[in-house]
Design a protein around this motif. Structure first.
Motif, short mmCIF file in Angstrom:
data_model
loop_
_atom_site.label_atom_id
_atom_site.label_comp_id
_atom_site.label_asym_id
_atom_site.label_seq_id
_atom_site.Cartn_x
_atom_site.Cartn_y
_atom_site.Cartn_z
N UNK A 97 0.83 -1.20 0.00
CA UNK A 97 0.00 0.00 0.00
C UNK A 97 0.86 1.26 0.00
N UNK A 98 1.90 1.27 0.86
CA UNK A 98 2.79 2.43 0.91
C UNK A 98 3.55 2.58 -0.40
N UNK A 123 5.16 5.12 4.62
CA UNK A 123 4.30 5.87 3.70
C UNK A 123 4.88 7.25 3.41
N UNK A 124 5.39 7.93 4.46
CA UNK A 124 5.94 9.27 4.29
C UNK A 124 7.22 9.25 3.46
N UNK A 150 0.90 1.02 -12.50
CA UNK A 150 1.90 0.39 -11.63
C UNK A 150 1.42 0.36 -10.18
N UNK A 151 0.82 1.46 -9.71
CA UNK A 151 0.31 1.50 -8.34
C UNK A 151 -0.80 0.47 -8.14
N UNK A 210 -0.09 -7.42 -4.19
CA UNK A 210 0.17 -7.68 -2.77
C UNK A 210 -1.07 -8.17 -2.04
N UNK A 211 -2.21 -7.59 -2.38
CA UNK A 211 -3.47 -8.01 -1.76
C UNK A 211 -3.83 -9.43 -2.17
N UNK A 212 -3.69 -9.75 -3.46
CA UNK A 212 -3.97 -11.11 -3.92
C UNK A 212 -3.05 -12.12 -3.24
N UNK A 213 -1.78 -11.74 -3.08
CA UNK A 213 -0.84 -12.65 -2.43
C UNK A 213 -1.23 -12.88 -0.97
#
Length: 443
Positions: free
Chosen positions: A71-72, A124-125, A392-393, A400-403
């Motif tokens: 996500x970051x 994230x920052x 790309x995002x 990552x979510x699917x994994x």
């Protein structure tokens, strides 16, 4: 008030003398600009590729999930693209040299700041926002701007040369970073990237100029010296330029086809393979160093494939080149998902996927320059590149979510492959080029 002046200090004197020395040997200073830009994008490629090595160590050190980290990183990729048209506007106003120097300082600050992070919002920052802004300014829009300003002939080859710097960055940095991360930790590994970026900044300060006219030169392939454009916009007007340019060409079918296909380009490269490759291989018990070596192989073949694509884009219909490039990439990703990840299968994938990694960039830049004109091509391409990084995002977060949800990356590979086949069909709807066009209704 004009931002640019003929002489701007010691660096201008140095570049003037170097330009004269090269001219006496029949070498255009545009090639120095191309080489400096290549090395700058090479250095920032290390920062772009680093998250692929970091996912595993960050999971172990902080207990963050793949989805959390992705996500970051997705924010970084989104900013990387969305800043493209605004970066082009800033380059037009303040000059390439100043903008790129600022970007390299931001990337270095973001990496160093991440050494001290303890919370997910710190990631994230530093990696999402600060490095996202810095790399967004030094992205493909930089290469497209330099190629458009400094070259009328050999532009496709120059764009290809700058584009392959990304692959070469992987070739140089990823195996080294994977090794250093395993043996010394991820912080010492990133220290190497910071040193390289600061070295690139010194080259930018010494060699980079904004326009050929500052050296009394025409663009390569032309005879007339083009006048320096006057820049007197306020900050508010400057920020509106990308938006007004988007509105001006919003009725162009070419813009939206290129935006959509470049969205799929980013989805099937940076967001998926570059970000998740080491984790994908880890699911099949391939360690980080060997996985990085395979990605370096992709980089080797991409170097040849993209240079060849640039040569082809100067000679053949770029629509049909994009059809083949997207189609073959889609088939290679579907093949990978079904391959079983044996060494022979991965080698086949690395060769064919590598030849096609960013081969789509030179034809896309060429079509943009033909349809939207020299003055606005870099801003329009900035919006097209924004599509690339939004894709790309999407892949960085989605894979990552699917994994995390399904314990497998294979659905992500198959979705990306299918989207590439869709992109291959989409480019066939572009109108046949009829020379350079600047009116939005002509696209």
């Amino acid at each position: 008030m004009r931002v640019y002046t003929r002489n701007q200090g010691n660096e201008a004197m140095f570049s003037n003398r170097l330009s004269g020395w090269l001219a006496a040997r029949n070498i255009h200073y545009g090639w120095v600009m191309a080489a400096t830009t290549f090395l700058t994008m090479l250095a920032t490629a290390g920062a772009m590729g680093a998250p692929g090595v970091l996912i595993g160590p960050l999971e172990k050190e902080f207990g963050w999930s793949t989805a959390d980290i992705s996500s970051a990183l997705a924010v970084r990729l989104a900013l990387f693209g969305l800043l493209g048209p605004f970066a082009a506007a800033f380059m037009n106003q303040f000059g390439i040299r100043r903008v790129v120097t600022t970007a390299l300082l931001l990337i270095s600050a973001g990496i160093v700041g991440s050494f001290f992070m303890t919370k997910l919002w710190h990631l994230l920052l530093f990696w999402g926002v600060i490095i996202g802004i810095g790399t967004g300014i030094t992205a493909l829009v930089l290469g497209a701007t330099v190629a458009t300003r400094w070259f009328s002939e050999r532009r496709g080859v120059v764009v290809a040369l700058m584009t392959v710097s990304n692959a070469t960055g992987q070739l140089v940095f990823l195996p080294l970073m994977a090794y250093l991360t395993q043996t010394t930790g991820w912080r010492p590994a990133l220290t190497v990237i910071v040193a390289v970026i600061l070295g690139a900044m010194l080259l930018v300060l010494a060699l980079m100029r904004d326009y050929p006219a500052q050296l009394g030169l025409p663009p390569y392939g032309e005879r007339a010296v083009l006048p320096l454009p006057a820049r007197s916009k306020t900050l508010g007007q400057l920020l509106l330029v990308p938006l007004t340019t988007l509105y001006e060409f919003s009725g162009s079918s070419t813009l939206w086809v290129l935006f959509g296909t470049f969205f799929i380009c980013g989805l099937s490269t940076n967001g998926l393979i570059q970000t998740h490759w080491i984790s994908i291989c880890g699911d099949f018990n391939i360690d980080a160093v060997n996985a990085a070596g395979l990605l370096a192989m992709v980089g080797i073949f991409d170097f040849a494939g993209t240079l060849f694509a640039g040569w082809l884009s100067d000679r053949y219909d770029n629509r049909y080149l994009l059809f083949w490039f997207y189609g073959l990439r889609g088939l290679s990703l579907i093949y990978l998902s079904l391959s079983g990840f044996g060494i022979a299968q991965l080698t086949v994938f690395a060769v064919f996927y590598g030849l096609d990694w960013v081969a789509t960039v030179p034809p896309t830049v060429k079509l943009s320059a033909e349809r939207f004109g020299r003055e606005k091509a870099n801003i329009v391409f900035g919006w097209i590149f924004a599509g690339h990084q939004l894709g790309a995002a999407t892949a960085a977060f989605g894979a990552g979510t699917l994994r995390t949800d399904y314990a497998s990356y294979m659905p992500a590979l198959q979705i990306a492959g299918g989207m590439c086949l869709l992109a291959a069909l989409s480019v066939l709807f572009l109108a046949r080029p009829r020379g350079r066009t600047v009116a939005p209704s002509a696209a």
